[in-house]
Structures are given as structure tokens and as C-alpha cells.
Design a protein around this motif. Sequence first.
Motif, PDB file in Angstrom:
ATOM      1  N   SER A  55      -5.625  -2.135  12.262  1.00 13.11           N
ATOM      2  CA  SER A  55      -4.238  -1.757  11.949  1.00 13.11           C
ATOM      3  C   SER A  55      -3.993  -1.989  10.467  1.00 13.11           C
ATOM      4  O   SER A  55      -4.805  -2.640   9.790  1.00 13.11           O
ATOM      5  CB  SER A  55      -3.237  -2.612  12.761  1.00 13.11           C
ATOM      6  OG  SER A  55      -3.241  -3.949  12.290  1.00 13.11           O
ATOM      7  N   GLY A  56      -2.859  -1.517   9.994  1.00 12.05           N
ATOM      8  CA  GLY A  56      -2.485  -1.772   8.600  1.00 12.05           C
ATOM      9  C   GLY A  56      -2.206  -3.250   8.371  1.00 12.05           C
ATOM     10  O   GLY A  56      -2.507  -3.792   7.302  1.00 12.05           O
ATOM     11  N   THR A  57      -1.627  -3.889   9.372  1.00 14.14           N
ATOM     12  CA  THR A  57      -1.336  -5.323   9.269  1.00 14.14           C
ATOM     13  C   THR A  57      -2.635  -6.105   9.114  1.00 14.14           C
ATOM     14  O   THR A  57      -2.757  -6.985   8.260  1.00 14.14           O
ATOM     15  CB  THR A  57      -0.569  -5.790  10.528  1.00 14.14           C
ATOM     16  OG1 THR A  57       0.578  -4.964  10.679  1.00 14.14           O
ATOM     17  CG2 THR A  57      -0.144  -7.230  10.420  1.00 14.14           C
ATOM     18  N   LEU A  60      -4.142  -5.635   5.677  1.00 12.51           N
ATOM     19  CA  LEU A  60      -3.545  -6.502   4.651  1.00 12.51           C
ATOM     20  C   LEU A  60      -4.130  -7.908   4.725  1.00 12.51           C
ATOM     21  O   LEU A  60      -4.485  -8.507   3.714  1.00 12.51           O
ATOM     22  CB  LEU A  60      -2.018  -6.571   4.840  1.00 12.51           C
ATOM     23  CG  LEU A  60      -1.220  -5.386   4.316  1.00 12.51           C
ATOM     24  CD1 LEU A  60       0.231  -5.471   4.786  1.00 12.51           C
ATOM     25  CD2 LEU A  60      -1.263  -5.344   2.791  1.00 12.51           C
ATOM     26  N   SER A  81      10.476  -4.044   2.159  1.00 11.34           N
ATOM     27  CA  SER A  81       9.290  -3.420   2.741  1.00 11.34           C
ATOM     28  C   SER A  81       9.266  -3.713   4.225  1.00 11.34           C
ATOM     29  O   SER A  81      10.136  -4.410   4.755  1.00 11.34           O
ATOM     30  CB  SER A  81       8.021  -3.981   2.086  1.00 11.34           C
ATOM     31  OG  SER A  81       6.863  -3.355   2.606  1.00 11.34           O
ATOM     32  N   PHE A  82       8.241  -3.190   4.875  1.00 11.44           N
ATOM     33  CA  PHE A  82       7.992  -3.538   6.265  1.00 11.44           C
ATOM     34  C   PHE A  82       7.546  -5.001   6.326  1.00 11.44           C
ATOM     35  O   PHE A  82       6.902  -5.503   5.394  1.00 11.44           O
ATOM     36  CB  PHE A  82       6.911  -2.602   6.834  1.00 11.44           C
ATOM     37  CG  PHE A  82       6.602  -2.859   8.278  1.00 11.44           C
ATOM     38  CD1 PHE A  82       7.577  -2.697   9.254  1.00 11.44           C
ATOM     39  CD2 PHE A  82       5.334  -3.273   8.664  1.00 11.44           C
ATOM     40  CE1 PHE A  82       7.289  -2.948  10.582  1.00 11.44           C
ATOM     41  CE2 PHE A  82       5.042  -3.512   9.998  1.00 11.44           C
ATOM     42  CZ  PHE A  82       6.020  -3.354  10.950  1.00 11.44           C
ATOM     43  N   ALA A  84       5.221  -6.661   7.634  1.00 10.89           N
ATOM     44  CA  ALA A  84       3.812  -7.047   7.492  1.00 10.89           C
ATOM     45  C   ALA A  84       3.422  -7.334   6.041  1.00 10.89           C
ATOM     46  O   ALA A  84       2.467  -8.080   5.799  1.00 10.89           O
ATOM     47  CB  ALA A  84       2.906  -5.960   8.065  1.00 10.89           C
ATOM     48  N   SER A  85       4.143  -6.750   5.084  1.00 10.28           N
ATOM     49  CA  SER A  85       3.813  -7.010   3.673  1.00 10.28           C
ATOM     50  C   SER A  85       3.914  -8.506   3.378  1.00 10.28           C
ATOM     51  O   SER A  85       3.143  -9.039   2.582  1.00 10.28           O
ATOM     52  CB  SER A  85       4.745  -6.238   2.737  1.00 10.28           C
ATOM     53  OG  SER A  85       4.718  -4.865   3.032  1.00 10.28           O
ATOM     54  N   VAL A 131       3.909  -2.820  -2.909  1.00  5.94           N
ATOM     55  CA  VAL A 131       3.895  -1.809  -1.840  1.00  5.94           C
ATOM     56  C   VAL A 131       4.200  -0.448  -2.463  1.00  5.94           C
ATOM     57  O   VAL A 131       5.167  -0.327  -3.219  1.00  5.94           O
ATOM     58  CB  VAL A 131       4.971  -2.143  -0.780  1.00  5.94           C
ATOM     59  CG1 VAL A 131       4.970  -1.121   0.342  1.00  5.94           C
ATOM     60  CG2 VAL A 131       4.768  -3.554  -0.232  1.00  5.94           C
ATOM     61  N   ASP A 157      -0.487  -2.692  -1.050  1.00  4.84           N
ATOM     62  CA  ASP A 157      -0.086  -2.274   0.293  1.00  4.84           C
ATOM     63  C   ASP A 157       0.142  -0.766   0.196  1.00  4.84           C
ATOM     64  O   ASP A 157       1.210  -0.304  -0.225  1.00  4.84           O
ATOM     65  CB  ASP A 157       1.182  -3.000   0.749  1.00  4.84           C
ATOM     66  CG  ASP A 157       1.589  -2.600   2.174  1.00  4.84           C
ATOM     67  OD1 ASP A 157       1.133  -1.533   2.638  1.00  4.84           O
ATOM     68  OD2 ASP A 157       2.360  -3.349   2.806  1.00  4.84           O
ATOM     69  N   SER A 181      -2.466   1.907   6.460  1.00  2.00           N
ATOM     70  CA  SER A 181      -2.141   1.962   7.896  1.00  2.00           C
ATOM     71  C   SER A 181      -2.270   3.399   8.374  1.00  2.00           C
ATOM     72  O   SER A 181      -1.888   4.329   7.657  1.00  2.00           O
ATOM     73  CB  SER A 181      -0.697   1.498   8.114  1.00  2.00           C
ATOM     74  OG  SER A 181      -0.253   1.873   9.412  1.00  2.00           O
ATOM     75  N   TYR A 183      -0.938   4.093  11.452  1.00  2.36           N
ATOM     76  CA  TYR A 183       0.078   4.117  12.518  1.00  2.36           C
ATOM     77  C   TYR A 183       0.507   5.577  12.715  1.00  2.36           C
ATOM     78  O   TYR A 183       0.576   6.342  11.740  1.00  2.36           O
ATOM     79  CB  TYR A 183       1.251   3.229  12.060  1.00  2.36           C
ATOM     80  CG  TYR A 183       2.348   3.085  13.064  1.00  2.36           C
ATOM     81  CD1 TYR A 183       2.207   2.233  14.156  1.00  2.36           C
ATOM     82  CD2 TYR A 183       3.535   3.807  12.937  1.00  2.36           C
ATOM     83  CE1 TYR A 183       3.214   2.106  15.091  1.00  2.36           C
ATOM     84  CE2 TYR A 183       4.554   3.686  13.872  1.00  2.36           C
ATOM     85  CZ  TYR A 183       4.382   2.834  14.945  1.00  2.36           C
ATOM     86  OH  TYR A 183       5.380   2.718  15.881  1.00  2.36           O
ATOM     87  N   LYS A 186       2.426   7.738  10.148  1.00  2.00           N
ATOM     88  CA  LYS A 186       2.012   7.795   8.738  1.00  2.00           C
ATOM     89  C   LYS A 186       1.515   9.200   8.365  1.00  2.00           C
ATOM     90  O   LYS A 186       1.179   9.998   9.240  1.00  2.00           O
ATOM     91  CB  LYS A 186       0.895   6.770   8.482  1.00  2.00           C
ATOM     92  CG  LYS A 186       1.342   5.319   8.721  1.00  2.00           C
ATOM     93  CD  LYS A 186       2.368   4.869   7.702  1.00  2.00           C
ATOM     94  CE  LYS A 186       2.604   3.377   7.700  1.00  2.00           C
ATOM     95  NZ  LYS A 186       3.761   2.938   8.513  1.00  2.00           N
ATOM     96  N   ALA A 194      -4.560   1.760  13.868  1.00  2.00           N
ATOM     97  CA  ALA A 194      -5.776   1.738  13.042  1.00  2.00           C
ATOM     98  C   ALA A 194      -5.374   1.495  11.596  1.00  2.00           C
ATOM     99  O   ALA A 194      -4.224   1.728  11.206  1.00  2.00           O
ATOM    100  CB  ALA A 194      -6.539   3.058  13.145  1.00  2.00           C
ATOM    101  N   TYR A 325      14.734  -0.142   4.873  1.00  2.00           N
ATOM    102  CA  TYR A 325      14.784  -1.062   5.982  1.00  2.00           C
ATOM    103  C   TYR A 325      16.170  -1.667   6.001  1.00  2.00           C
ATOM    104  O   TYR A 325      16.734  -1.920   4.929  1.00  2.00           O
ATOM    105  CB  TYR A 325      13.713  -2.141   5.809  1.00  2.00           C
ATOM    106  CG  TYR A 325      12.328  -1.520   5.883  1.00  2.00           C
ATOM    107  CD1 TYR A 325      11.696  -1.337   7.115  1.00  2.00           C
ATOM    108  CD2 TYR A 325      11.702  -1.057   4.737  1.00  2.00           C
ATOM    109  CE1 TYR A 325      10.443  -0.741   7.194  1.00  2.00           C
ATOM    110  CE2 TYR A 325      10.452  -0.448   4.814  1.00  2.00           C
ATOM    111  CZ  TYR A 325       9.838  -0.281   6.036  1.00  2.00           C
ATOM    112  OH  TYR A 325       8.628   0.348   6.109  1.00  2.00           O
TER     113      TYR A 325
HETATM  114  C1  PLP Z   1       4.490  -0.897   3.977  1.00  2.00           C
HETATM  115  C2  PLP Z   1       3.765  -1.196   5.244  1.00  2.00           C
HETATM  116  N1  PLP Z   1       2.913  -2.251   5.283  1.00  2.00           N
HETATM  117  C3  PLP Z   1       2.224  -2.549   6.384  1.00  2.00           C
HETATM  118  C4  PLP Z   1       2.342  -1.814   7.539  1.00  2.00           C
HETATM  119  C5  PLP Z   1       1.605  -2.262   8.752  1.00  2.00           C
HETATM  120  O1  PLP Z   1       0.804  -1.281   9.325  1.00  2.00           O
HETATM  121  P1  PLP Z   1       0.491  -1.258  10.890  1.00  2.00           P
HETATM  122  O2  PLP Z   1       1.731  -0.879  11.612  1.00  2.00           O
HETATM  123  O3  PLP Z   1      -0.600  -0.248  11.015  1.00  2.00           O
HETATM  124  O4  PLP Z   1       0.022  -2.616  11.273  1.00  2.00           O
HETATM  125  C6  PLP Z   1       3.209  -0.703   7.550  1.00  2.00           C
HETATM  126  C7  PLP Z   1       3.364   0.205   8.700  1.00  2.00           C
HETATM  127  O5  PLP Z   1       3.763  -0.013   9.752  1.00  2.00           O
HETATM  128  C8  PLP Z   1       3.946  -0.410   6.382  1.00  2.00           C
HETATM  129  O6  PLP Z   1       4.800   0.622   6.348  1.00  2.00           O
END
Ligand code: PLP
Length: 381
Positions: A55-57, A60, A81-82, A84-85, A131, A157, A181, A183, A186, A194, A325
Motif C-alpha cells: 500500500s502507499g502507507t 511511506l 495531507s492524508f 498516512a503522511s 507531499v 510522498d 499509492s 489505491y 489514484k 498496492a 481534507y
Molecule cells: C498523500 C497520501 N499519502 C499516503 C496515502 C496512503 O496510501 P494508501 O491508501 O495506498 O495506503 C495516500 C492515499 O490514500 C495519500 O493520498
Amino acid sequence: MLDLKRQYAPIHQELLDALGRVLETQQFILGGEVAAFEKAAAEQLGASHALGCSSGTDALWLALAAAGIESGQAVVTTPFSFFASASSILRAGATPVLADIDPVSFNLSAAAVSAVLDGPRGAAVRAILPVHLYGQTIEWPSFSRLARERGLTIVEDAAQAWGAEWNGVKAGGLGNIAAFSFYPTKNLSAAGDAGMVTTNSAELAERVKMLRQQGMRRRYYHDELGWNARMDGFQGAVLAVKLKYICAWNEARRALAARYHALFAQAGLAEAGNYPVHGPVHGVVLPRELPGAHHVWHQYVIRAPRRDALREFLTARAIGSEIYYPLPLHQQEALKSLGYAAGDFPEAERAAREVLALPIYPELREDEQQTVVAAIAEFLS
Ligand SMILES: Cc1ncc(COP(=O)(O)O)c(C=O)c1O
């Protein structure tokens, strides 16, 4: 807001064939399809190494851990940001330190980062995690200079920025290491979760490979505390198919953004002048592509007066919109322990009150864009 079935229809046979190959080979974790995708992805981005992950998370976290970020250290990132950043920094054992955004691009402000580095939280900072929000890279020269002068690592990111560029260099190859990411919403999307890590460093790439496989270099011998963060074969197969189309899809997004700009201007709704807008706002503030940037318009985000009422108005007319957000990271319950308070990052907080993302995806039709703009005009009239 997004109709993924329109993307699927013309390529469904190609996707089914790709999924069939995974079933034929029974390589469900990493395997040939993932390796082929990694190779093609690295070539397209112009990066030396591209490593598929879960995943994107996780990408990172892998990027931070590979770069040696650990407990006792701090990483500067954006409050807008989201989640996970910032959470990935905590997961790596380090502390997120926040700096405010640039109100025009919504991206981390290099000047704000610089001020934070000179402040009380600056001494522990080892890396910057900017990001590329909404599909536009950070203003790279300032960050590059900052990293060089201060000896900091840059972890991009790039979750929202497949194909975005700064002066011809693609996101994913700007900093020391980057996370993507895939997701499903995207620009380049998987059929599930993934992600990917890219880097031009052979040493960092080797560490990512080890960390995504439970810290193993040799089977069942664990050198470091890694994790299970591998990409599965079905995702690699789907992504390899879509990789062939992503450049055209991103170009379509750029054309759609240009058309939104034109439609808002024709309707007399494009707020004139440079942001920040002072005084009453009659139209909407349109998003901008910075000189030097090649924006891939993951989102088309306006600033609107009476944003929440506008969103309700659009929803009542079955027009999708989204707020990326609504609450900055420093105000999130889960991040209270960072010790920030409301008012600490005024631009991020103002953006959270004003932004509204409108539908944008390659298959969106002109009449649908006209409907969106007409509805906003009706609301504002
Ligand atoms: C800026 C940003 N960072 C991190 C993520 C994390 O990615 P994922 O949802 O694939 O874990 C996302 C997307 O969801 C994102 O938009």
C-alpha cells in the motif's frame, strides 16, 4: 465524483488476460508479473529502482525505515495531507514535526520548513517528507537547496502524483526516496491495495527489498525488524496493463483541468488576482499549476465561499464533490500527543475550511463539466 467502470470497460479483456496469467503461474506474492511491472515503472519514471509493496502507507514506512529514520529523530511534514503522511513517521518510531502550507499550491512551504528547522523542534529533524498534493509536485528547487544546506534526507510522498514533474524530472526521482499509492481512486490504480517505493540509490533499494520481506536477506534469517509489505501478483498484473495507458490518462486530466478553467472564466466566476484573496469572494479561486510544474490533476480543487453549503447544493443535484481534507493533521484526535493546537497552522486550517474537489477523471465528459460549473454558478448567483 469518480466512475471507475468507464476506465475498466475498454481494457477489461486485457485485465482479465493479465489476471489469468497470474492464475496460470500461481505466483501470487511478488513473482514475475510484479517484477515486470517494477521494471516498466522504473523506466517510465526515470528512476533506477522501483519496488512494489502492499500500500502507499506501507511504502511511506518502508521508505522512512530504509532511509534509517528511527526513534529519537524527527521528520518535517505538512499538516494538510492524508493521515498516512504523518502516521508513517510515527510508525517508523520518529516524531512528525509540522510546517504550514503555501496557500497557492496547498503544498508544504519551504519557507515554513526553514523556520521550523531554526525553531525548538528543529534540532532532531533528519528528514523532510513533503507531499505532492493533488498531483502537483512541491516547488522542488527550494526543497533541494534546503536538504543540501541542512544535510537532510527527502522522502517524497508521491501517493497522488504518478507522472507529475518538476522541470522534466518526475516525482519519485526528485528526492532520496519516494512512496506511491495505487489505491483504486489514484491516477494509476490497482484492483485493491498496492504501493511502490522508488529511489535512485542501490543501497536504499536493497534495504526496501529486505524490509518488505520481514527483514530477510536470506530465507528465515532476519537481519532487521521488517514487515510483511509485499505486492501481490494480481495487483502487479493489473498495474502493468494500466501503466501503458497512464500517460494518456494524465494528459486527459490536464485537458479537463484546462476546460474547467475556461468554463469558470466564461461564467465570470474565476476570482481575479493572486491568492490570498482579500475581501468578499464572489466567484471561486481556481487551482494553479506552478511555473516549472507538470501537474497531473489527481484532484481539481477550488476554494469556495460558503463551501459546506455549496457542497450540499451540489449533492442535492447528484453532483459529486469531496473535501480533501476537512481537518488538518495537527487537529486530529490520534495526533494530539504531538502537542499542537488550533491556530498553529493558519493556512492549513483555512484550506480545510475552503477547499472543494470537483469531479475529474479521464473519462469525464464535457457536458458533465458544464453541469458542474452551471450548478456552482447557480449557487453563487
Ligand atoms: C498523500 C497520501 N499519502 C499516503 C496515502 C496512503 O496510501 P494508501 O491508501 O495506498 O495506503 C495516500 C492515499 O490514500 C495519500 O493520498
